[in-house]
Scaffold this motif. Structure first.
Motif, PDB file in Angstrom:
ATOM      1  N   PRO A   1      -8.333   4.406   0.400  1.00 39.81           N
ATOM      2  CA  PRO A   1      -8.684   3.457  -0.662  1.00 39.81           C
ATOM      3  C   PRO A   1      -8.071   3.837  -2.000  1.00 39.81           C
ATOM      4  O   PRO A   1      -7.911   5.020  -2.328  1.00 39.81           O
ATOM      5  N   ARG A   2      -7.703   2.817  -2.754  1.00 35.35           N
ATOM      6  CA  ARG A   2      -7.190   3.004  -4.116  1.00 35.35           C
ATOM      7  C   ARG A   2      -7.381   1.686  -4.857  1.00 35.35           C
ATOM      8  O   ARG A   2      -7.662   0.661  -4.234  1.00 35.35           O
TER       9      ARG A   2
ATOM     10  N   ARG B   1       0.853  -1.183   0.000  1.00 37.45           N
ATOM     11  CA  ARG B   1       0.000   0.000   0.000  1.00 37.45           C
ATOM     12  C   ARG B   1       0.897   1.243   0.000  1.00 37.45           C
ATOM     13  O   ARG B   1       1.669   1.453   0.943  1.00 37.45           O
TER      14      ARG B   1
END
Length: 275
Positions: A51-52, A46
């Motif tokens: 969020p992605r 990450r």
């Protein structure tokens, strides 16, 4: 002919040694080892909190060697450069686990994680393509993008580049034949295990396919791109001039042309992966 156990051990040890000589790659907000379906080892990268999109990554290594550690730098660089989470898969390896074990692992992770994209280099490219075909056939959710870097798509190894580029360009035709034999021992089973020989390629995710001029697998990657496009799939495809197989793995450290090719791949992924 089966692959001797001592050769398998040498290949795996050599991959670990090469990994130890490379820089680690960018620092990220989080790198976490976890378990996927059936206890399959995974590693999630990450680049930052929040969020992605998620990209599932399937490493190369002839279906026989490499692991989460050997491709750690590559996954870190994809995560940082493309602002995506990356989920690397430690799928089962041949010859201990021949086809379809690795394809089943890849498909299970895609079914479980529901990523925005799946990416793979070399053998991992075949697994990514085969998993997309399996999910399409079962009617399950598909990733939006499949990114195939120097992919193996034809286990019959019948394309001209296998002979033309199979000596003196890093990946030898004899090694290719040994890897394929370890993965799919019976030659009669190899066409059915090859994405290029699938009778229908319609309904598959948008494809990024990058091949290399001096790669024995060049022609089958190019042919897969052509067949996907002819089947109505959106395809972004190029053959990188002057480069050899496996350029995605560390060649940017010594070859400016490979570094530029990496940048193009990262730019393509940023452009194609839905946000």
């Amino acid at each position: 002919m089966s692959m001797p156990a001592d050769l398998v051990s040498q290949l795996r040890a050599g991959a670990r040694e090469r990994r130890a000589t490379r820089p680690r790659g960018p620092e990220l907000a989080s790198v976490e080892d976890l378990q996927g379906p059936g206890g399959l080892p995974l590693r999630r990268y990450r680049p930052a909190d929040g969020p992605r999109p998620l990209v599932v990554f399937l490493h190369g290594g002839g279906f026989v060697f490499c692991d989460l550690d050997t491709h750690d730098r590559t996954c870190r660089r994809i995560a940082a450069a493309c602002d995506v989470d990356v989920l690397a898969v430690d799928y089962r390896l041949a010859p201990e686990h021949p086809h379809p074990a690795a394809v089943e692992d890849a498909t299970a992770v895609l079914r479980w994680a529901r990523p925005a994209a799946v990416a793979g280099d070399s053998a991992g490219g075949l697994l990514a393509a085969a998993a997309c075909l399996a999910l399409r056939d079962e009617g399950g959710p598909l990733p939006a993008v499949q990114a195939l870097i120097c992919p193996n798509t034809d286990l019959t190894l019948g394309r001209p580049s296998v002979t033309e580029k199979g000596t003196g360009h890093g990946l030898e035709a004899a090694a290719l034949a040994a890897f394929v034999a370890a993965f799919v021992p019976d030659p009669a089973d190899r066409p059915a295990a090859s994405p290029l020989h699938a009778p229908d390629l319609s309904g598959l995710p948008t494809a990024l396919i990058v091949t290399a001029e001096h790669d024995p697998l060049r022609d089958e990657g190019d042919a897969y791109a052509d067949r996907l496009a002819a089947s109505g799939v959106t395809v972004r495809h190029r053959c990188e001039p002057g480069l050899e197989h496996g350029f995605i793995q560390g060649m940017d450290l010594t070859d400016p042309a490979a570094a530029a090719a990496h940048d193009r791949i990262f730019a393509d992924l940023r452009d194609l992966i839905p946000r």
